[in-house]
Enzyme design. Structure first.
Site, PDB file in Angstrom:
ATOM      1  N   ASP A  59       0.735  -1.144  -0.095  1.00  0.00           N
ATOM      2  CA  ASP A  59      -0.072  -0.039  -0.095  1.00  0.00           C
ATOM      3  C   ASP A  59       0.855   1.373  -0.040  1.00  0.00           C
ATOM      4  OD1 ASP A  59       0.928  -0.391   2.695  1.00  0.00           O
ATOM      5  OD2 ASP A  59      -0.997  -0.823   3.423  1.00  0.00           O
ATOM      6  N   ASN A 114      -8.148  -2.692  14.009  1.00  0.00           N
ATOM      7  CA  ASN A 114      -9.514  -3.323  13.350  1.00  0.00           C
ATOM      8  C   ASN A 114      -9.414  -4.511  12.332  1.00  0.00           C
ATOM      9  OD1 ASN A 114      -8.282  -2.261  11.193  1.00  0.00           O
ATOM     10  ND2 ASN A 114      -9.789  -0.371  10.937  1.00  0.00           N
ATOM     11  N   HIS A 118      -7.517  -4.721   9.770  1.00  0.00           N
ATOM     12  CA  HIS A 118      -7.311  -4.376   8.312  1.00  0.00           C
ATOM     13  C   HIS A 118      -6.020  -5.145   7.799  1.00  0.00           C
ATOM     14  CE1 HIS A 118      -5.363  -0.310   9.450  1.00  0.00           C
ATOM     15  NE2 HIS A 118      -4.477  -1.063   8.873  1.00  0.00           N
ATOM     16  N   GLU A 152      -9.975  -1.985   4.978  1.00  0.00           N
ATOM     17  CA  GLU A 152     -10.730  -1.431   6.144  1.00  0.00           C
ATOM     18  C   GLU A 152     -11.927  -2.424   6.342  1.00  0.00           C
ATOM     19  OE1 GLU A 152      -9.350  -0.080   8.440  1.00  0.00           O
ATOM     20  OE2 GLU A 152      -8.857   2.357   7.950  1.00  0.00           O
TER      21      GLU A 152
HETATM   22  C1  GLP Z   1      -0.981   0.021   8.703  1.00  0.00           C
HETATM   23  C2  GLP Z   1      -0.453  -0.480   7.268  1.00  0.00           C
HETATM   24  C3  GLP Z   1      -0.720  -1.845   7.334  1.00  0.00           C
HETATM   25  C4  GLP Z   1       0.045  -2.341   8.937  1.00  0.00           C
HETATM   26  C5  GLP Z   1      -0.837  -1.877   9.862  1.00  0.00           C
HETATM   27  C6  GLP Z   1      -0.272  -2.231  11.361  1.00  0.00           C
HETATM   28  O1  GLP Z   1      -1.875   1.001   8.511  1.00  0.00           O
HETATM   29  N1  GLP Z   1      -1.413  -0.165   6.170  1.00  0.00           N
HETATM   30  O2  GLP Z   1       0.053  -2.630   6.479  1.00  0.00           O
HETATM   31  O3  GLP Z   1       0.168  -3.805   8.975  1.00  0.00           O
HETATM   32  O4  GLP Z   1      -1.082  -0.487   9.850  1.00  0.00           O
HETATM   33  O5  GLP Z   1       0.982  -1.294  11.730  1.00  0.00           O
HETATM   34  P1  GLP Z   1       1.906  -1.423  12.821  1.00  0.00           P
HETATM   35  O6  GLP Z   1       2.472  -2.545  12.404  1.00  0.00           O
HETATM   36  O7  GLP Z   1       2.584  -0.308  13.010  1.00  0.00           O
HETATM   37  O8  GLP Z   1       0.916  -1.675  14.041  1.00  0.00           O
END
Ligand code: GLP
Length: 234
Positions: free
Chosen positions: A67, A136, A138, A143
């Site tokens: 992403d 959540n 995702h 989402e």
């Molecule tokens: C972001 C990314 C995800 C990631 C998630 C968790 O929004 N788009 O790919 O897995 O958040 O992030 P973190 O590893 O900082 O908790």
């Protein structure tokens, strides 16, 4: 879906790095699906260490990231392109032309989405997709929703995601409200999926495991994937 539990984030990250390294050793031009966020940083440190020791060669590796924030250029220090350059691409011998993320500033958004989906298919599909998970549920930026989106698209971020990700920005108003993301289908077409989650994600991991497959918990779809492993550290 398999779950392996570890006593520390370090051990879980090392195990994920080993999967990626053995993938590259068995197929030097592997297509790696990569992730950003705080969770995979130690995995990338392990990959860089292995590269410095001569244990792995990225010369032929291709990468596609999950992403990218809509509206951020690759030079922006919160863009995912910037993150990948800092944590991995600038530190190993991967060819810049073999590293791919959606272009967050593309003018023609629909074309950027279809081009990115086609690119993934044209280079042979993803051999191993690395994932984190949002609080959540995702994956990528898919989402909770009433349906599973198939292909690369632009997603409106939920307020809870904007708040969670605001910790990395100077000000919550600077967090983009939309993002390009691989679709759930794009992720599901990866041959192998590895998802790393730490203890702060225990509630959502519990839901993923114990609920029906449900687009309100996007990661729950992974139960239908034939080769997914969750690396969970307590
Ligand atoms: C972001 C990314 C995800 C990631 C998630 C968790 O929004 N788009 O790919 O897995 O958040 O992030 P973190 O590893 O900082 O908790």
């Amino acid at each position: 879906m398999k779950i392996i539990e570890f006593n520390s984030h370090k051990e879980a990250s090392e195990a994920c790095a080993k999967v990626l390294i053995s993938q590259i050793k068995s197929k030097p031009n592997s297509v790696l699906g990569l992730a950003t966020g705080s969770t995979p940083i130690v995995i990338y440190q392990n990959l860089v260490e292995a590269y410095n020791k001569g244990e792995v060669d990225f010369n032929e590796v291709r990468s596609v990231n999950l992403d990218e924030y809509y509206g951020l250029s690759g030079n922006h220090n919160q863009s995912y392109r910037y993150f990948m350059q800092e944590h991995l691409f600038n530190k190993v011998n991967i060819k810049p032309s073999n590293t791919h993320l959606p272009n967050g500033t593309a003018q023609d958004v629909r074309k950027e989405c279809s081009d990115y989906e086609n690119l993934i298919n044209d280079i042979g599909g993803i051999d191993v997709q690395l994932l984190g998970i949002g609080l959540n549920g995702h994956i990528g930026f898919n989402e909770p929703s009433d349906y599973f989106a198939d292909k690369v698209h632009v997603e409106d971020l939920q307020q809870s995601t904007i708040e969670a990700n605001s910790r990395l920005f100077d000000n919550i108003d600077e967090v983009p409200k939309r993002a390009f993301t691989m679709g759930i289908g794009t992720i599901m077409r990866a041959k192998k999926v590895i998802l790393l989650a730490d203890k702060n994600k225990i509630d959502i991991i519990d839901k993923v495991i114990n609920s029906e497959v449900n687009p309100q918990i996007p990661a729950s779809i992974l139960k239908f994937h034939p080769d997914t492993t969750i690396y969970f550290s307590r």
